[in-house]
Write a protein that holds these residues in place. Structure first.
Motif, short mmCIF file in Angstrom:
data_model
loop_
_atom_site.label_atom_id
_atom_site.label_comp_id
_atom_site.label_asym_id
_atom_site.label_seq_id
_atom_site.Cartn_x
_atom_site.Cartn_y
_atom_site.Cartn_z
N PHE A 34 0.83 -1.22 0.01
CA PHE A 34 -0.05 0.00 -0.01
C PHE A 34 0.85 1.11 0.13
O PHE A 34 0.32 2.26 -0.11
CB PHE A 34 -1.03 0.05 1.06
N GLN A 35 2.07 1.19 0.03
CA GLN A 35 3.17 2.17 -0.02
C GLN A 35 3.68 2.37 -1.56
O GLN A 35 3.86 1.48 -2.17
CB GLN A 35 4.09 1.89 0.83
N SER A 36 3.39 3.69 -1.64
CA SER A 36 3.97 4.22 -3.14
C SER A 36 5.09 4.63 -3.22
O SER A 36 5.91 5.05 -2.44
CB SER A 36 2.84 5.55 -3.59
N ARG A 37 5.71 4.41 -4.36
CA ARG A 37 7.29 4.94 -4.52
C ARG A 37 7.34 6.33 -4.28
O ARG A 37 8.32 6.94 -3.89
CB ARG A 37 7.88 4.56 -6.12
N LYS A 38 6.21 6.99 -5.08
CA LYS A 38 6.10 8.56 -4.75
C LYS A 38 4.79 8.93 -4.89
O LYS A 38 4.18 9.12 -6.13
CB LYS A 38 6.98 9.39 -5.89
N ALA A 39 3.99 8.72 -3.93
CA ALA A 39 2.54 9.21 -3.70
C ALA A 39 2.35 10.60 -4.06
O ALA A 39 3.12 11.41 -4.37
CB ALA A 39 1.97 9.09 -2.29
N LEU A 40 1.11 10.64 -4.86
CA LEU A 40 0.82 12.13 -5.36
C LEU A 40 0.83 13.15 -4.23
O LEU A 40 0.62 12.82 -3.16
CB LEU A 40 -0.60 12.06 -5.84
N PRO A 41 1.24 14.25 -4.36
CA PRO A 41 1.59 15.44 -3.36
C PRO A 41 0.56 15.43 -2.24
O PRO A 41 -0.76 15.49 -2.61
CB PRO A 41 1.60 16.61 -3.98
N GLU A 42 1.09 15.39 -1.02
CA GLU A 42 0.05 15.74 0.01
C GLU A 42 -1.07 16.79 -0.07
O GLU A 42 -2.18 16.72 0.28
CB GLU A 42 0.98 15.88 1.50
N PRO A 43 -0.56 17.89 -0.53
CA PRO A 43 -1.84 19.03 -0.53
C PRO A 43 -2.76 18.67 -1.51
O PRO A 43 -3.85 19.16 -1.61
CB PRO A 43 -0.84 20.31 -1.17
N TRP A 44 -2.62 17.72 -2.47
CA TRP A 44 -3.63 17.45 -3.24
C TRP A 44 -4.73 16.31 -3.03
O TRP A 44 -5.92 16.24 -3.32
CB TRP A 44 -2.98 16.80 -4.84
N ARG A 45 -4.12 15.66 -1.79
CA ARG A 45 -4.99 14.45 -1.46
C ARG A 45 -6.35 14.96 -0.84
O ARG A 45 -6.50 15.86 -0.20
CB ARG A 45 -4.19 13.64 -0.34
N GLY A 46 -7.42 14.30 -1.22
CA GLY A 46 -8.68 14.34 -0.63
C GLY A 46 -9.65 15.49 -1.59
O GLY A 46 -10.60 15.68 -1.33
#
Length: 355
Positions: A300-312
């Motif tokens: 469930f861990q990404s190499r590079k998740a989409l930026p935190e400010p974008w989430r949700g």
């Protein structure tokens, strides 16, 4: 290299074939071993003898998981001998009866599904992949081998967060044994027949999982291989470092193939794919997805998740945060997002790579 199954199998002129295995409490490995054998023409109508009597086992054409002997030339496939150490090529896990049968007959089974020669490259690709994805777990389960080193887990102080319900491949079969307090027939013959009927049910049950998974690998996973290879080869067209891979038609099962390609080509960490873009539907005007590549297939861990400010964020609010029009959503964990157009999804990927 195992011998071609068709060359090794010899049956009597009458065509009568019996498969022998032990009676008593049954396990997933022999239940699957019996099912796999019955996928081959020579065993399609095979009867089953469940006993520990050496004299009765000697009358069987093929014996699995009992008898204290591993001799493929005599179709004897037990793994309980103290000296037994056989593993699947390139894998460390000691085989069970399921692994032994798959080692010797798996190519023939895969070849039937693909309508190819046992010696063909694609049969070998699926044969190896299916062992790792399905059969090896049963070998480990039957031989008492944990997924992780128990001492290392204990030393690290890692505790399991929740129960998984005990519903692994082994449990699919194990739950079909009689309970300790079930009322059984008093007549030994009737009691054995009842136990044998449960075993046949268990063999069919795990066989359904085997058949379904093998069908996936032969009809969906394998055809996706060439599509992922083509997309991987074109990735530098979308990012100078090759960090963005694009499927221009429809997403296919890509994770296994991507990791294999990166390993085969010894891709440097800074040039590994971070994001995969694909349309939601294979139709003009479809929305596009951007998915972060996980660190491993089941992680469930990404190499590079989409930026935190974008989430949700969604829709106009997402556009404002990213500066990219057409935003649809970004998952709260950052593993996936969406945009109305390919250009928008690509722009999101470009910004995420440098964030």
């Amino acid at each position: 290299m195992t011998e071609n199954a068709a060359k090794r199998l010899k049956t009597s002129d009458s065509g009568a074939v019996a498969i022998g295995t032990h009676n008593g409490h049954f396990h997933a490995d022999e239940a699957l071993a019996v099912h796999m054998l019955r996928q081959l023409p020579a065993y399609a109508s095979a009867s089953l003898v469940r006993t520990r009597d050496p004299a009765l086992l000697a009358t069987c054409h093929t014996v699995v998981d009992v008898g204290g002997e591993y001799d493929a030339s005599q179709n004897r496939y037990d793994h309980h001998q103290r000296t037994f150490t056989t593993t699947f090529p390139g894998r460390p896990t000691k085989l069970s009866s399921a692994g032994l049968v798959y080692l010797h007959f798996g190519r023939a089974i895969v070849a039937q599904h693909l309508k190819e020669s046992e010696d063909s490259e694609v049969v070998g690709v699926v044969w190896r992949k299916f062992y790792e994805s399905f059969i090896e777990a049963l070998d480990a389960h039957d031989n008492g081998i944990s997924s992780y080193d128990p001492d290392a887990i204990a030393a690290a102080g890692i505790e399991k967060r929740f129960s998984q319900g005990g519903f692994g491949l082994g449990a699919v079969v194990g739950r079909l044994n009689h309970n300790w307090n079930d009322v059984l027939p008093s007549d030994p013959v009737e009691a054995q027949a009842a136990e044998d009927a449960r075993f046949e049910l268990a063999s069919r049950r795990i066989g359904e999982e085997f058949d379904r998974d093998l069908a996936y690998y032969t009809t969906a996973w394998l055809p996706a291989r060439a599509i992922v290879q083509a997309a991987y080869a074109k990735r530098f067209e979308f990012d100078p470092e090759g960090r963005v891979m694009v499927f221009e038609g429809l997403s296919v099962p890509w994770k296994d193939h991507l990791y294999t390609l990166e390993e085969e080509q010894k891709t440097e960490d800074q040039k590994k794919v971070l994001y995969v873009l694909y349309p939601e539907k294979p139709t003009p005007g479809a929305k596009w997805r951007i998915q972060a590549v996980p660190v491993s297939k089941d992680s469930f861990q990404s190499r590079k998740a989409l930026p935190e400010p974008w989430r949700g964020a969604r829709d106009a609010a997402l556009d404002e945060i990213t500066g990219v029009p057409g935003g649809v959503f970004v998952h709260a964990s950052g593993f996936i997002g969406g945009n109305a157009t390919f250009e928008g999804a690509k722009a999101m990927a470009e910004k995420a790579c440098s964030f």
